[in-house]
Design a protein around this motif. Sequence first.
Motif, PDB file in Angstrom:
ATOM      1  N   LEU A  19       1.366   6.212   3.463  1.00 56.84           N
ATOM      2  CA  LEU A  19       1.597   5.582   2.174  1.00 56.84           C
ATOM      3  C   LEU A  19       1.530   6.635   1.076  1.00 56.84           C
ATOM      4  CD1 LEU A  19      -0.504   2.283   2.431  1.00 56.84           C
ATOM      5  CD2 LEU A  19       1.990   2.500   2.444  1.00 56.84           C
ATOM      6  N   PHE A  25      -3.398  -0.706  -1.416  1.00 54.89           N
ATOM      7  CA  PHE A  25      -2.276  -1.536  -0.997  1.00 54.89           C
ATOM      8  C   PHE A  25      -2.771  -2.945  -0.733  1.00 54.89           C
ATOM      9  CE2 PHE A  25      -4.219   0.326   2.713  1.00 54.89           C
ATOM     10  CZ  PHE A  25      -4.257  -0.683   3.658  1.00 54.89           C
ATOM     11  N   LEU A  95      -7.395  -1.245  -6.076  1.00 55.65           N
ATOM     12  CA  LEU A  95      -6.160  -0.536  -5.743  1.00 55.65           C
ATOM     13  C   LEU A  95      -6.199   0.902  -6.252  1.00 55.65           C
ATOM     14  CD1 LEU A  95      -3.657  -3.431  -6.551  1.00 55.65           C
ATOM     15  CD2 LEU A  95      -4.228  -2.545  -4.281  1.00 55.65           C
ATOM     16  N   ALA A 100      -7.989  -1.582   0.207  1.00 55.68           N
ATOM     17  CA  ALA A 100      -7.013  -2.547   0.714  1.00 55.68           C
ATOM     18  C   ALA A 100      -7.453  -3.945   0.313  1.00 55.68           C
ATOM     19  CB  ALA A 100      -6.903  -2.452   2.229  1.00 55.68           C
ATOM     20  N   ALA A 128       1.378  -8.125  -6.183  1.00 49.23           N
ATOM     21  CA  ALA A 128       2.156  -6.912  -5.923  1.00 49.23           C
ATOM     22  C   ALA A 128       3.090  -6.598  -7.085  1.00 49.23           C
ATOM     23  CB  ALA A 128       2.961  -7.081  -4.631  1.00 49.23           C
ATOM     24  N   ALA A 133       1.565  -2.417  -6.473  1.00 49.67           N
ATOM     25  CA  ALA A 133       0.961  -1.990  -5.204  1.00 49.67           C
ATOM     26  C   ALA A 133       1.865  -2.353  -4.033  1.00 49.67           C
ATOM     27  CB  ALA A 133      -0.403  -2.644  -5.027  1.00 49.67           C
ATOM     28  N   PRO A 134       1.952  -1.496  -3.028  1.00 50.30           N
ATOM     29  CA  PRO A 134       2.758  -1.826  -1.850  1.00 50.30           C
ATOM     30  C   PRO A 134       2.135  -2.963  -1.046  1.00 50.30           C
ATOM     31  CG  PRO A 134       1.565   0.223  -1.495  1.00 50.30           C
ATOM     32  CD  PRO A 134       1.339  -0.154  -2.920  1.00 50.30           C
ATOM     33  N   VAL A 136       1.732  -4.323   2.641  1.00 45.57           N
ATOM     34  CA  VAL A 136       1.830  -3.888   4.031  1.00 45.57           C
ATOM     35  C   VAL A 136       1.681  -5.106   4.944  1.00 45.57           C
ATOM     36  CG1 VAL A 136       0.817  -2.451   5.836  1.00 45.57           C
ATOM     37  CG2 VAL A 136       0.916  -1.611   3.475  1.00 45.57           C
ATOM     38  N   PRO A 169       5.822  -0.907   4.526  1.00 46.15           N
ATOM     39  CA  PRO A 169       5.697  -1.713   3.307  1.00 46.15           C
ATOM     40  C   PRO A 169       6.960  -2.539   3.053  1.00 46.15           C
ATOM     41  CG  PRO A 169       4.871   0.501   2.934  1.00 46.15           C
ATOM     42  CD  PRO A 169       5.513   0.521   4.294  1.00 46.15           C
TER      43      PRO A 169
END
Length: 242
Positions: A19, A25, A95, A100, A128, A133-134, A136, A169
């Motif tokens: 990442l 994330f 984040l 996580a 998100a 933020a990604p 996943v 992602p």
Amino acid sequence: MMNALLGKTWLGTDRLRSLPGRGGFIACPNHCTEIDPLVVGHMLYNLRRPPHFLAKAGLFKPPVLGQFMRFTKQIPVDRRGTGAGQSLDVARDVLDEGGAILIYPEGTLTRDPGLWPMKGHTGAARLALKTGAPVVPIAHWGAQELFPRYAKRLYVWPRKHVRVLIGDPVDLSEFEGRPLDKATLVAATEKIMDAITALLAELRGEEPPAERWDPAEHQQSKHGRDVERGSKGAANDGGVPA
């Protein structure tokens, strides 16, 4: 404890290590048994990406427990909607520190009879798109043999094995800059659920249903227990109280 209870295979862990930057994330797994948070949290913790959970705001009120929840930066969720700003502030801190945030888009254990991911809620997509933020996607399979959906006991013998698969992602770039209205959030949520379902299909080696299960279409509640108890019978050897 998890090592003792379950054999494990973790797949796709390099996707977390790759990442960009050191930012955190949003982890979005499927949800088919009450011990899912332990399964996924165990994996994230061992990869040195500390998991943070969304928790009822009431858990932050008792002095000792509340202090622990705040110290570990668990994220309060007020179902009345009055604490949304505080929740977002804590989420941003997590984040920024590379943590996580573990969100189950389904909101509760899947109602799908085959334990496939059902229709998702929009909270993960909203967070998100607000933070950048990604997301996943994560799928796991096997933990439901240890603790079936809505069961009252663990089935430890023979020893069960869980597999966890981490995906790339989810690409939500098409939604950037768009207003966070219902249409945007639902479309983004569908992309997240598609990614989770595809990972689970890979783990199971099966084709998912053509249509995602929607509790509303089956007169089922959005929260709480709404299906028969776990598939393991009371006479199953090896059951111990959960």
